[in-house]
Scaffold this motif. Structure first.
Motif, short mmCIF file in Angstrom:
data_model
loop_
_atom_site.label_atom_id
_atom_site.label_comp_id
_atom_site.label_asym_id
_atom_site.label_seq_id
_atom_site.Cartn_x
_atom_site.Cartn_y
_atom_site.Cartn_z
N ASP A 3 -94.06 44.28 -8.72
CA ASP A 3 -94.09 45.11 -9.92
C ASP A 3 -93.37 44.35 -11.02
O ASP A 3 -92.17 44.13 -10.96
CB ASP A 3 -93.39 46.44 -9.63
CG ASP A 3 -93.56 47.43 -10.75
OD1 ASP A 3 -93.84 47.00 -11.88
OD2 ASP A 3 -93.42 48.63 -10.48
N TYR A 27 -89.05 46.82 1.23
CA TYR A 27 -89.88 47.56 0.27
C TYR A 27 -89.47 47.27 -1.16
O TYR A 27 -90.32 47.14 -2.05
CB TYR A 27 -89.80 49.06 0.56
CG TYR A 27 -90.83 49.53 1.58
CD1 TYR A 27 -92.01 50.14 1.18
CD2 TYR A 27 -90.61 49.34 2.94
CE1 TYR A 27 -92.96 50.56 2.11
CE2 TYR A 27 -91.55 49.75 3.87
CZ TYR A 27 -92.72 50.36 3.46
OH TYR A 27 -93.65 50.76 4.38
N SER A 31 -91.57 45.18 -4.23
CA SER A 31 -91.83 45.73 -5.56
C SER A 31 -91.21 44.89 -6.67
O SER A 31 -91.16 45.32 -7.81
CB SER A 31 -91.30 47.17 -5.65
OG SER A 31 -92.03 48.02 -4.80
N SER A 114 -88.61 58.36 3.24
CA SER A 114 -89.64 57.33 3.19
C SER A 114 -89.14 56.19 2.32
O SER A 114 -88.62 56.42 1.23
CB SER A 114 -90.93 57.90 2.61
OG SER A 114 -91.77 56.87 2.14
N PRO A 115 -89.28 54.93 2.75
CA PRO A 115 -88.86 53.81 1.89
C PRO A 115 -89.63 53.79 0.57
O PRO A 115 -89.11 53.33 -0.44
CB PRO A 115 -89.16 52.57 2.74
CG PRO A 115 -90.08 53.02 3.81
CD PRO A 115 -89.78 54.45 4.06
N ARG A 116 -90.85 54.30 0.57
CA ARG A 116 -91.61 54.37 -0.68
C ARG A 116 -90.93 55.35 -1.65
O ARG A 116 -90.95 55.15 -2.87
CB ARG A 116 -93.05 54.81 -0.41
CG ARG A 116 -93.89 53.75 0.28
CD ARG A 116 -95.35 54.17 0.35
NE ARG A 116 -96.18 53.15 0.95
CZ ARG A 116 -96.43 53.03 2.25
NH1 ARG A 116 -95.89 53.90 3.09
NH2 ARG A 116 -97.19 52.06 2.70
N GLU A 117 -90.36 56.43 -1.10
CA GLU A 117 -89.64 57.37 -1.95
C GLU A 117 -88.43 56.70 -2.58
O GLU A 117 -88.13 56.90 -3.76
CB GLU A 117 -89.18 58.58 -1.13
CG GLU A 117 -88.34 59.57 -1.94
CD GLU A 117 -87.68 60.65 -1.08
OE1 GLU A 117 -87.04 61.53 -1.67
OE2 GLU A 117 -87.80 60.58 0.16
N VAL A 119 -88.05 53.52 -3.31
CA VAL A 119 -88.53 52.63 -4.37
C VAL A 119 -88.88 53.44 -5.62
O VAL A 119 -88.52 53.06 -6.74
CB VAL A 119 -89.74 51.81 -3.90
CG1 VAL A 119 -90.34 51.02 -5.07
CG2 VAL A 119 -89.34 50.86 -2.77
N ALA A 120 -89.55 54.56 -5.43
CA ALA A 120 -89.94 55.40 -6.57
C ALA A 120 -88.71 55.93 -7.31
O ALA A 120 -88.68 55.96 -8.55
CB ALA A 120 -90.82 56.55 -6.10
N LYS A 123 -87.01 53.08 -9.28
CA LYS A 123 -87.75 52.77 -10.51
C LYS A 123 -87.48 53.82 -11.58
O LYS A 123 -87.28 53.49 -12.75
CB LYS A 123 -89.24 52.70 -10.21
CG LYS A 123 -89.67 51.48 -9.42
CD LYS A 123 -91.18 51.50 -9.20
CE LYS A 123 -91.63 50.27 -8.43
NZ LYS A 123 -93.10 50.27 -8.18
#
Length: 235
Positions: A3, A27, A31, A114-117, A119-120, A123
């Motif tokens: 990203d 993760y 990104s 969640s690792p995606r959470e 990261v979100a 950000k």
């Protein structure tokens, strides 16, 4: 795929469970973030003090060996208010959640997550922080010269004392956040001397007057009755 808007941000992960730390780091690095991992609370302040380039954000576990996460959050907020803090914890009691945020955490994530959470959330926190800094610079609004301990309103030096500058700096780094008088006293006097709440009120009054001398029709330091003060820049 990285990203691009994350490529310049360093993230410090303070987590004593190596599997969780590695997963989150993978993760974040995927990104576009650079990461550094610390697994013991006693190492954090030393790392931040000596780092050539401080992280933009600290992912801070609540339960750590050595110094605990809440103590570290308070220390980071007092010494480096420009560093964002997102707390990680397996303790979901509401009192812990509120205490973490009152100490200055920008966000709070409960395990399991969640690792995606993560990261979100990272950000989102960084974008809020960066947007505030960019708005101040673009509008030639109220700008802090931290190396010179000066505050400039439309380019004019407000002539703040060290205590007034520190108060303004703390509030400006968390726009809209309400600071209790006790919290502001901790930032004003690092030696934790005993002063009355009226001392905070007196410094705020002087700070407001200096701002009003340049901006007589603008109120950016606002009182919250029965609680404390906040920095609320005008839209």
């Amino acid at each position: 795929m990285n990203d691009t808007d994350a490529s310049l941000d360093d993230i410090l992960i303070v987590e004593d469970e190596p599997k969780i730390a590695r997963l989150v780091a993978d993760y974040l690095e995927g990104s576009g973030y650079a990461t550094h991992h610390i697994d013991h609370g006693d190492q954090v302040v030393g790392y931040l003090s000596e780092a050539e380039s401080r992280p933009s954000l600290v992912l801070l576990d609540l339960m750590l060996p050595g110094t605990d996460g809440l103590t570290l959050c308070r220390e980071i907020r007092q010494r480096w208010p420009d560093i964002a803090v997102v707390m990680l914890t397996a303790r979901v009691e509401e009192v812990d959640r509120l205490l973490g945020l009152e100490l200055g955490a920008d966000d709070y994530i409960c395990k399991p997550f969640s690792p995606r959470e993560v990261v979100a959330r990272v950000k989102a926190v960084l974008r809020r922080s960066q947007a505030h800094q960019q708005d101040s610079e673009a509008n030639h609004d109220l700008v802090l010269d931290e190396s010179g301990w000066r505050a400039l309103a439309d380019g004019q030096d407000l002539g703040l004392t060290a205590v007034e500058f520190q108060l303004l700096k703390v509030m400006m780094h968390s726009p809209g956040r309400i600071f209790a008088r006790e919290q502001l006293m901790d930032h004003m006097y690092r030696d934790h001397r005993i002063v009355s709440e009226r001392t905070v009120d007196s410094h705020i009054k002087k700070l407001r007057k200096k701002i009003a001398d340049i901006w007589p029709e603008r109120e950016i330091i606002r009182s919250v009755y029965g609680v404390g003060y906040k920095y609320q820049p005008e839209e």
